[in-house]
Write a protein that holds these residues in place. Sequence first.
Motif, PDB file in Angstrom:
ATOM      1  N   ALA A  20      -2.684   0.420  -4.307  1.00 57.90           N
ATOM      2  CA  ALA A  20      -2.725  -0.819  -3.531  1.00 57.90           C
ATOM      3  C   ALA A  20      -2.548  -1.996  -4.479  1.00 57.90           C
ATOM      4  CB  ALA A  20      -4.042  -0.940  -2.779  1.00 57.90           C
TER       5      ALA A  20
ATOM      6  N   PHE B  12      -9.220  -2.241   4.004  1.00 61.27           N
ATOM      7  CA  PHE B  12      -7.981  -1.708   4.576  1.00 61.27           C
ATOM      8  C   PHE B  12      -8.348  -0.843   5.782  1.00 61.27           C
ATOM      9  CE2 PHE B  12      -7.010  -2.629   0.186  1.00 61.27           C
ATOM     10  CZ  PHE B  12      -5.723  -3.146   0.217  1.00 61.27           C
TER      11      PHE B  12
ATOM     12  N   GLU C  90      -0.667  -7.639   7.316  1.00 56.77           N
ATOM     13  CA  GLU C  90      -0.508  -6.390   8.065  1.00 56.77           C
ATOM     14  C   GLU C  90       0.952  -5.970   8.116  1.00 56.77           C
ATOM     15  OE1 GLU C  90       0.018  -8.121  12.567  1.00 56.77           O
ATOM     16  OE2 GLU C  90      -2.016  -7.643  11.896  1.00 56.77           O
TER      17      GLU C  90
ATOM     18  N   THR D  64     -12.382   0.314  -3.747  1.00 56.40           N
ATOM     19  CA  THR D  64     -12.069  -1.109  -3.893  1.00 56.40           C
ATOM     20  C   THR D  64     -12.669  -1.703  -5.164  1.00 56.40           C
ATOM     21  OG1 THR D  64     -13.956  -1.654  -2.467  1.00 56.40           O
ATOM     22  CG2 THR D  64     -11.797  -1.523  -1.430  1.00 56.40           C
TER      23      THR D  64
ATOM     24  N   VAL E 284       0.851  -1.188   0.000  1.00 58.62           N
ATOM     25  CA  VAL E 284       0.000   0.000   0.000  1.00 58.62           C
ATOM     26  C   VAL E 284       0.886   1.236   0.000  1.00 58.62           C
ATOM     27  CG1 VAL E 284      -1.770   1.290   1.243  1.00 58.62           C
ATOM     28  CG2 VAL E 284      -1.818  -1.212   1.259  1.00 58.62           C
TER      29      VAL E 284
ATOM     30  N   CYS F 201      -4.747  -5.307   5.879  1.00 61.91           N
ATOM     31  CA  CYS F 201      -5.547  -5.621   4.691  1.00 61.91           C
ATOM     32  C   CYS F 201      -6.271  -6.932   4.980  1.00 61.91           C
ATOM     33  CB  CYS F 201      -4.661  -5.762   3.456  1.00 61.91           C
ATOM     34  SG  CYS F 201      -5.544  -6.357   1.982  1.00 61.91           S
TER      35      CYS F 201
END
Length: 288
Positions: A112, A226, A256, A211, A102, A235
């Motif tokens: 992302a 997220f 993470e 998204t 990210v 995530c």
Amino acid sequence: MSQLTVTSSYLKPQNADKNEEEEEAAKDEIRKLRENELSWVQEKRVVMLIDESLENLKHCCAKLNLGSKCDERLQIPVLQTTTEKYSLTPRQGAQDTLKASVTLLDDNVIQAEVSIKYPKAGGGYFRAVAQPDVQWKLQQLQDLGNYISRVTIAFCDLKDQLTHMSVYTNDSGKRVLEDLRQIKNELCLARASIQLPRKRSLLELCYFPPTRKFVPQLPQDQLLSFYISSCRLVCASYQMVPKTVHPQGLSVFMAECRLPYLDEILRRLNHTMNSVQRLIGYIEIYQN
């Protein structure tokens, strides 16, 4: 039969009045001492707390690039923002089910990339990239900045009030106490914003524009989220599966990474919070 009448008289001790006067004098002396102590706390201790707290909050504002949001009396420069890229991986010991990277610009996600274990995809993994043309903010980071900004304004206003105050009384102490309690509440909310996860519901994720900007598009049985939890960027992948595979009909993978600058901000917020709480307790003692 004759009646017997008994009469009595109470003679007040000669030193009773003197004892009452001494007791009242002692109470007055204690009251004056408490008032003087409360006055000193407002004039010295509160201002010292504000100066120390503002130094901590200046560091937080600089880390979050809040120069345009926080109180201008702090004179924090507005700096050119830079992007930071973070790699998210499953926790140690977990299967390699989800990886993500990210790129953040302050509290905005500008890119992302995800790699999700997905049996229906070629090679068993689904890979996609999102570089949305719509605003994609991490709401918790935005809230953190807003809370800290409000605290800086409240501290600066309180300092101005105390600086221009010539007499510190019990009434002014009540106002100071009310302001400190409000500041404490804002600090609590600031801390919670990066400690407690704030997840969107599955329905919200279905219609969340950013998204839906992944290329290729996410499969219909796949959702991504997220968020921040315990100073970590997380995530989460939600995959709809038959209940024969999972009783809830939902398989969840998580990746993470720790955000070190949030650890530092949380440490400074905790320090400020503890100082404010101690002073609130101190003032409450001298007001009772």
